[in-house]
Design a protein around this motif. Structure first.
Motif, PDB file in Angstrom:
ATOM      1  N   GLY A   2      85.759  60.587  51.189  1.00  0.00           N
ATOM      2  CA  GLY A   2      86.607  60.831  50.391  1.00  0.00           C
ATOM      3  C   GLY A   2      87.192  59.993  49.008  1.00  0.00           C
ATOM      4  O   GLY A   2      86.638  60.184  47.673  1.00  0.00           O
ATOM      5  N   VAL A   3      87.828  58.744  49.881  1.00  0.00           N
ATOM      6  CA  VAL A   3      88.876  58.356  48.743  1.00  0.00           C
ATOM      7  C   VAL A   3      87.178  58.092  47.602  1.00  0.00           C
ATOM      8  O   VAL A   3      87.430  57.529  46.542  1.00  0.00           O
ATOM      9  N   CYS A   4      86.448  57.066  48.523  1.00  0.00           N
ATOM     10  CA  CYS A   4      84.624  56.802  47.724  1.00  0.00           C
ATOM     11  C   CYS A   4      84.290  57.253  46.710  1.00  0.00           C
ATOM     12  O   CYS A   4      84.741  56.650  45.623  1.00  0.00           O
ATOM     13  N   LEU A   5      84.370  58.874  46.983  1.00  0.00           N
ATOM     14  CA  LEU A   5      83.844  59.638  46.112  1.00  0.00           C
ATOM     15  C   LEU A   5      84.714  59.694  45.162  1.00  0.00           C
ATOM     16  O   LEU A   5      84.152  60.233  43.717  1.00  0.00           O
ATOM     17  N   ILE A   6      86.294  60.327  45.640  1.00  0.00           N
ATOM     18  CA  ILE A   6      87.019  60.332  44.372  1.00  0.00           C
ATOM     19  C   ILE A   6      87.305  59.338  43.546  1.00  0.00           C
ATOM     20  O   ILE A   6      87.320  59.100  42.159  1.00  0.00           O
ATOM     21  N   LEU A   7      87.130  57.702  43.627  1.00  0.00           N
ATOM     22  CA  LEU A   7      87.353  56.462  42.947  1.00  0.00           C
ATOM     23  C   LEU A   7      85.976  56.239  41.701  1.00  0.00           C
ATOM     24  O   LEU A   7      86.038  55.386  41.038  1.00  0.00           O
ATOM     25  N   GLY A   8      84.881  56.532  42.961  1.00  0.00           N
ATOM     26  CA  GLY A   8      83.468  56.475  42.202  1.00  0.00           C
ATOM     27  C   GLY A   8      82.906  55.077  42.452  1.00  0.00           C
ATOM     28  O   GLY A   8      82.091  54.280  42.402  1.00  0.00           O
ATOM     29  N   VAL A   9      83.339  55.094  43.700  1.00  0.00           N
ATOM     30  CA  VAL A   9      82.901  53.038  44.469  1.00  0.00           C
ATOM     31  C   VAL A   9      82.265  53.848  45.273  1.00  0.00           C
ATOM     32  O   VAL A   9      81.744  54.746  46.652  1.00  0.00           O
ATOM     33  N   ILE A  10      81.360  52.827  45.329  1.00  0.00           N
ATOM     34  CA  ILE A  10      79.684  53.156  45.811  1.00  0.00           C
ATOM     35  C   ILE A  10      79.219  54.199  46.578  1.00  0.00           C
ATOM     36  O   ILE A  10      78.879  54.960  46.962  1.00  0.00           O
ATOM     37  N   THR A  11      78.874  55.122  44.831  1.00  0.00           N
ATOM     38  CA  THR A  11      78.911  56.913  45.078  1.00  0.00           C
ATOM     39  C   THR A  11      77.927  57.115  45.949  1.00  0.00           C
ATOM     40  O   THR A  11      77.885  58.158  47.169  1.00  0.00           O
ATOM     41  N   MET A  45      74.358  69.571  49.841  1.00  0.00           N
ATOM     42  CA  MET A  45      72.943  69.566  48.946  1.00  0.00           C
ATOM     43  C   MET A  45      73.826  69.270  47.372  1.00  0.00           C
ATOM     44  O   MET A  45      73.606  67.549  47.589  1.00  0.00           O
ATOM     45  N   PRO A  46      75.285  69.421  47.452  1.00  0.00           N
ATOM     46  CA  PRO A  46      75.983  68.579  46.023  1.00  0.00           C
ATOM     47  C   PRO A  46      76.204  66.911  46.387  1.00  0.00           C
ATOM     48  O   PRO A  46      75.481  66.146  45.685  1.00  0.00           O
ATOM     49  N   LEU A  47      75.619  67.189  48.158  1.00  0.00           N
ATOM     50  CA  LEU A  47      76.346  65.215  48.105  1.00  0.00           C
ATOM     51  C   LEU A  47      74.725  64.564  48.046  1.00  0.00           C
ATOM     52  O   LEU A  47      74.988  63.175  47.773  1.00  0.00           O
ATOM     53  N   LEU A  48      74.046  65.463  49.033  1.00  0.00           N
ATOM     54  CA  LEU A  48      72.398  64.442  48.307  1.00  0.00           C
ATOM     55  C   LEU A  48      72.074  64.098  46.817  1.00  0.00           C
ATOM     56  O   LEU A  48      71.649  63.192  46.789  1.00  0.00           O
ATOM     57  N   GLY A  49      72.359  65.779  45.443  1.00  0.00           N
ATOM     58  CA  GLY A  49      72.536  65.765  44.578  1.00  0.00           C
ATOM     59  C   GLY A  49      73.490  63.843  43.779  1.00  0.00           C
ATOM     60  O   GLY A  49      72.743  63.289  43.449  1.00  0.00           O
ATOM     61  N   LEU A  50      74.613  64.184  44.616  1.00  0.00           N
ATOM     62  CA  LEU A  50      75.345  62.439  44.357  1.00  0.00           C
ATOM     63  C   LEU A  50      74.391  61.768  44.741  1.00  0.00           C
ATOM     64  O   LEU A  50      74.565  60.185  43.512  1.00  0.00           O
ATOM     65  N   ALA A  51      73.683  61.270  45.767  1.00  0.00           N
ATOM     66  CA  ALA A  51      73.595  60.030  45.877  1.00  0.00           C
ATOM     67  C   ALA A  51      72.159  59.584  45.459  1.00  0.00           C
ATOM     68  O   ALA A  51      71.683  58.781  45.413  1.00  0.00           O
ATOM     69  N   PHE A  52      70.528  60.388  44.952  1.00  0.00           N
ATOM     70  CA  PHE A  52      69.970  60.775  44.368  1.00  0.00           C
ATOM     71  C   PHE A  52      69.378  60.872  43.142  1.00  0.00           C
ATOM     72  O   PHE A  52      68.349  60.449  42.345  1.00  0.00           O
ATOM     73  N   MET A  53      70.885  61.292  42.591  1.00  0.00           N
ATOM     74  CA  MET A  53      70.361  61.163  40.922  1.00  0.00           C
ATOM     75  C   MET A  53      70.973  60.777  40.525  1.00  0.00           C
ATOM     76  O   MET A  53      71.976  60.832  39.276  1.00  0.00           O
ATOM     77  N   ARG A  54      71.517  59.453  40.801  1.00  0.00           N
ATOM     78  CA  ARG A  54      72.297  58.309  40.000  1.00  0.00           C
ATOM     79  C   ARG A  54      73.558  58.319  39.544  1.00  0.00           C
ATOM     80  O   ARG A  54      74.263  58.482  38.437  1.00  0.00           O
ATOM     81  N   ALA A  55      74.180  58.847  40.927  1.00  0.00           N
ATOM     82  CA  ALA A  55      75.811  59.485  40.381  1.00  0.00           C
ATOM     83  C   ALA A  55      76.397  57.739  39.868  1.00  0.00           C
ATOM     84  O   ALA A  55      76.270  56.856  40.909  1.00  0.00           O
TER      85      ALA A  55
END
Length: 75
Positions: A2-11, A45-55
């Motif tokens: 969660g911290v990685c997703l919030i800060l945008g580190v290795i998203t 599904m939103p997490l897979l979108g973040l992973a594969f859509m160059r977030a």
């Protein structure tokens, strides 16, 4: 994760790990029958979108690291 997703580190990696955890919860609770199987898709599904859509390419620490270090692996 969660911290990685919030800060945008290795998203993308953090999003894949979080989707894996959510899919584990999805399939672990399949036998209970209290929820429809597709109800859990709202979580992974939103997490897979973040992973594969160059977030993480414009905002967050991934973008800053990519500008500072051109060979950053998340670019």
């Amino acid at each position: 994760i969660g911290v990685c997703l919030i800060l945008g580190v290795i998203t993308p990696i953090a999003a894949l790990m979080a989707a894996g955890f959510q899919l584990n919860i999805n399939f672990a609770n399949i036998h209970r029958g209290d929820k429809w199987l597709w109800e859990y898709a709202v979580e992974w599904m939103p997490l897979l979108g973040l992973a594969f859509m160059r977030a993480g390419r414009y905002w967050g620490l991934d973008a800053w690291l990519a500008r500072r270090f051109p060979r950053w692996p998340m670019t």
